[in-house]
Design a protein around this motif. Sequence first.
Motif, PDB file in Angstrom:
ATOM      1  N   THR A 135     -23.329 -50.023  -4.041  1.00 54.76           N
ATOM      2  CA  THR A 135     -22.150 -50.657  -4.611  1.00 54.76           C
ATOM      3  C   THR A 135     -21.717 -49.975  -5.904  1.00 54.76           C
ATOM      4  OG1 THR A 135     -21.218 -52.781  -5.308  1.00 54.76           O
ATOM      5  CG2 THR A 135     -23.502 -52.321  -5.942  1.00 54.76           C
ATOM      6  N   ASP A 136     -20.462 -50.179  -6.293  1.00 56.03           N
ATOM      7  CA  ASP A 136     -19.979 -49.675  -7.574  1.00 56.03           C
ATOM      8  C   ASP A 136     -19.615 -50.819  -8.515  1.00 56.03           C
ATOM      9  OD1 ASP A 136     -17.722 -50.646  -6.369  1.00 56.03           O
ATOM     10  OD2 ASP A 136     -16.597 -48.764  -6.386  1.00 56.03           O
ATOM     11  N   ARG A 137     -20.069 -52.018  -8.153  1.00 56.77           N
ATOM     12  CA  ARG A 137     -19.831 -53.177  -9.016  1.00 56.77           C
ATOM     13  C   ARG A 137     -20.858 -54.252  -8.711  1.00 56.77           C
ATOM     14  NH1 ARG A 137     -16.795 -57.286  -6.389  1.00 56.77           N
ATOM     15  NH2 ARG A 137     -15.871 -57.895  -8.370  1.00 56.77           N
ATOM     16  N   LEU A 138     -21.094 -55.119  -9.694  1.00 61.99           N
ATOM     17  CA  LEU A 138     -21.954 -56.273  -9.482  1.00 61.99           C
ATOM     18  C   LEU A 138     -21.050 -57.493  -9.393  1.00 61.99           C
ATOM     19  CD1 LEU A 138     -24.804 -57.479  -9.281  1.00 61.99           C
ATOM     20  CD2 LEU A 138     -24.766 -57.748 -11.772  1.00 61.99           C
ATOM     21  N   GLY A 139     -20.574 -57.751  -8.175  1.00 62.29           N
ATOM     22  CA  GLY A 139     -19.659 -58.866  -7.959  1.00 62.29           C
ATOM     23  C   GLY A 139     -20.346 -60.038  -7.293  1.00 62.29           C
ATOM     24  N   ALA A 140     -19.544 -60.996  -6.868  1.00 57.50           N
ATOM     25  CA  ALA A 140     -20.088 -62.210  -6.244  1.00 57.50           C
ATOM     26  C   ALA A 140     -20.869 -61.889  -4.981  1.00 57.50           C
ATOM     27  CB  ALA A 140     -18.948 -63.180  -5.940  1.00 57.50           C
ATOM     28  N   SER A 173     -23.665 -48.367 -17.314  1.00 55.54           N
ATOM     29  CA  SER A 173     -23.241 -49.757 -17.504  1.00 55.54           C
ATOM     30  C   SER A 173     -23.594 -50.612 -16.298  1.00 55.54           C
ATOM     31  CB  SER A 173     -21.730 -49.806 -17.753  1.00 55.54           C
ATOM     32  OG  SER A 173     -21.258 -51.144 -17.797  1.00 55.54           O
ATOM     33  N   LEU A 174     -23.326 -50.076 -15.095  1.00 50.95           N
ATOM     34  CA  LEU A 174     -23.638 -50.823 -13.878  1.00 50.95           C
ATOM     35  C   LEU A 174     -25.148 -50.992 -13.718  1.00 50.95           C
ATOM     36  CD1 LEU A 174     -22.678 -52.174 -11.270  1.00 50.95           C
ATOM     37  CD2 LEU A 174     -22.683 -49.915 -10.178  1.00 50.95           C
ATOM     38  N   ARG A 175     -25.904 -49.947 -14.066  1.00 47.22           N
ATOM     39  CA  ARG A 175     -27.363 -50.038 -13.978  1.00 47.22           C
ATOM     40  C   ARG A 175     -27.886 -51.179 -14.841  1.00 47.22           C
ATOM     41  NH1 ARG A 175     -31.763 -49.236 -16.556  1.00 47.22           N
ATOM     42  NH2 ARG A 175     -30.669 -48.614 -18.449  1.00 47.22           N
ATOM     43  N   ARG A 176     -27.357 -51.291 -16.062  1.00 47.92           N
ATOM     44  CA  ARG A 176     -27.802 -52.367 -16.958  1.00 47.92           C
ATOM     45  C   ARG A 176     -27.439 -53.736 -16.389  1.00 47.92           C
ATOM     46  NH1 ARG A 176     -25.785 -48.926 -21.124  1.00 47.92           N
ATOM     47  NH2 ARG A 176     -23.923 -50.265 -21.255  1.00 47.92           N
ATOM     48  N   GLN A 177     -26.249 -53.849 -15.801  1.00 45.34           N
ATOM     49  CA  GLN A 177     -25.824 -55.138 -15.235  1.00 45.34           C
ATOM     50  C   GLN A 177     -26.739 -55.569 -14.091  1.00 45.34           C
ATOM     51  OE1 GLN A 177     -21.596 -55.392 -14.210  1.00 45.34           O
ATOM     52  NE2 GLN A 177     -21.169 -53.794 -15.716  1.00 45.34           N
ATOM     53  N   ASN A 179     -29.794 -54.461 -13.376  1.00 45.84           N
ATOM     54  CA  ASN A 179     -31.145 -54.668 -13.895  1.00 45.84           C
ATOM     55  C   ASN A 179     -31.262 -56.045 -14.541  1.00 45.84           C
ATOM     56  OD1 ASN A 179     -33.133 -54.456 -16.388  1.00 45.84           O
ATOM     57  ND2 ASN A 179     -33.813 -52.946 -14.885  1.00 45.84           N
ATOM     58  N   GLY A 180     -30.265 -56.404 -15.354  1.00 40.29           N
ATOM     59  CA  GLY A 180     -30.292 -57.703 -16.002  1.00 40.29           C
ATOM     60  C   GLY A 180     -30.224 -58.851 -15.008  1.00 40.29           C
ATOM     61  N   PHE A 181     -29.420 -58.683 -13.957  1.00 43.33           N
ATOM     62  CA  PHE A 181     -29.313 -59.761 -12.964  1.00 43.33           C
ATOM     63  C   PHE A 181     -30.608 -59.917 -12.187  1.00 43.33           C
ATOM     64  CE2 PHE A 181     -28.143 -61.418  -8.758  1.00 43.33           C
ATOM     65  CZ  PHE A 181     -27.598 -62.637  -9.156  1.00 43.33           C
ATOM     66  N   LEU A 182     -31.256 -58.804 -11.841  1.00 42.02           N
ATOM     67  CA  LEU A 182     -32.533 -58.879 -11.127  1.00 42.02           C
ATOM     68  C   LEU A 182     -33.574 -59.617 -11.971  1.00 42.02           C
ATOM     69  CD1 LEU A 182     -32.724 -55.281  -9.594  1.00 42.02           C
ATOM     70  CD2 LEU A 182     -32.283 -57.421  -8.373  1.00 42.02           C
ATOM     71  N   LYS A 183     -33.564 -59.373 -13.272  1.00 44.12           N
ATOM     72  CA  LYS A 183     -34.484 -60.098 -14.158  1.00 44.12           C
ATOM     73  C   LYS A 183     -34.121 -61.573 -14.230  1.00 44.12           C
ATOM     74  CE  LYS A 183     -35.599 -56.091 -17.055  1.00 44.12           C
ATOM     75  NZ  LYS A 183     -35.401 -55.426 -18.372  1.00 44.12           N
ATOM     76  N   GLU A 184     -32.839 -61.850 -14.245  1.00 38.51           N
ATOM     77  CA  GLU A 184     -32.364 -63.237 -14.331  1.00 38.51           C
ATOM     78  C   GLU A 184     -32.822 -64.069 -13.144  1.00 38.51           C
ATOM     79  OE1 GLU A 184     -28.070 -65.451 -13.775  1.00 38.51           O
ATOM     80  OE2 GLU A 184     -28.103 -63.600 -14.952  1.00 38.51           O
TER      81      GLU A 184
END
Length: 355
Positions: A135-140, A173-177, A179-184
Motif C-alpha cells: 500500500t501507499d497509505r494507511l487508510g481505513a 512517513s508511511l513507515r512511521r505511520q 509501525n505506530g499502528f502495529l504497536k497500537e
Amino acid sequence: MIFLYNLAMVVVDTAVLAVLSRRRGLSTWRMAMVCAVGVAVVLAAALEKTHFRIFRLLSCAIFLHGPILLIGSAVILRKSKKTTAACVIATLLILAVGIDSFFIEPTWLEVTYVRLETPKLDRPVRIVLLADLQTDRLGAYEKRVLRRVMEEEPDLILLAGDYLQTKWQRRESLRRQVNGFLKEIGFSAPAGVYAVRGNVDPRDWAELFDGLPITTVETTRSFDTAGLRLTCLSYGDSFNPALEIPADASGRYHLVLGHCPDFALGRVDGDLLMAGHTHGGQIRLPLVGPLMTHCNVSRRLAAGLNELPGGRKLLVSRGTGMERAGAPRLRFLCRPELVVIELVHASKGGKGNGE
C-alpha cells in the motif's frame, strides 16, 4: 502520459463519431470500432514502455473512451434498434465491471479458512498468512486488514513480503505511520511473527517493524516454534525454481515461507509451502483465469491451496493489496485475501484436507 493519452483518444473519439455520422451503417460502425481499438493499443504501447503503465492507459481506453464511443454510436445509429440496444448493453457492462474493479473489489476482503490434518502435531496450531499489503497509505482498509489479523487470535503470524509501495519521498512517513499502528493494536502472536522480504520492499524494509515482536528474515533461516519447523526464505531463494531444502530430520511438521512461489518447483521437502507475490493474477477472466501471475509456477498453482508431488501442499495467497506505482489500481474477479490456516492432529494414515 495519462493526460496526453486521453487527449489523443478524445481526438480519436471525435473522428470516429464524425465518420459514423456521415456514413451511418453497421459495416462503417464495425470498421470504426476496430480502428479505434487498434489506435488505443498502438498509442498506449508507444507512450509507455512497461506493461503495467501500458495497462493503465488501456484501462482509460476501456472504461472511459469505450462508453463514450458506444453511447455516441447509439445516438447516431438510433434508427437501428438492435445496434442501439447492443451499444447500451455493452456500455452498462463496461461501467459495471469498472465500478466493481476500481471501487468494490480492491477493499472487499475475503478471509479464507484452510484446515489441514497431520499426525505430526499433538495440538492445533492456528496460523494467519498475510501477503502483499502493498500500500501507499494507511487508510481505513489497511487498518481493517491488520486488525482482522489480530481478531483471528492466531498462534503464529506469517508475513510474506511486499508491505509498502510508495514514492521514496513518502516512504519514511508511511513507515512511521504503519509501525505506530502495529504497536497500537499490539501486533503479535504467542508463537511469534515472522516476516520475509518481497520484491517491492527496499533494502531497509525491516525498519518497518522496528520495536515490534517481529522476526525479520533476510537470509534463509529455520526456526522451531509452536511444535513445528518453520523455514523462512530469502528474497532470492523464493524466486529460485531449483531450490533444495531437505525435510526436517526430527519429523516435525515443516512450514516453508517465501515471497514468490517459484521455490515450490524445486526440491523443497516441506509439508506446507506458502507464498504470495502473484496477487492471484489481480485480474481473472471467466474460463481463462489470471491474465498474468509474474511467476514460473503454472497459473493453476498461482492462487489457493494445491497439492504437489510427494504429498506436499502449496498455498499461495491472493494478497490483501494490489500493484501500485504505474499500474491501474483495480481487481476483477480476484478479491483481496487473508488466509487463516488451522493445523490439527490426525491419526497416521489420515489424509490432510483443505476447505
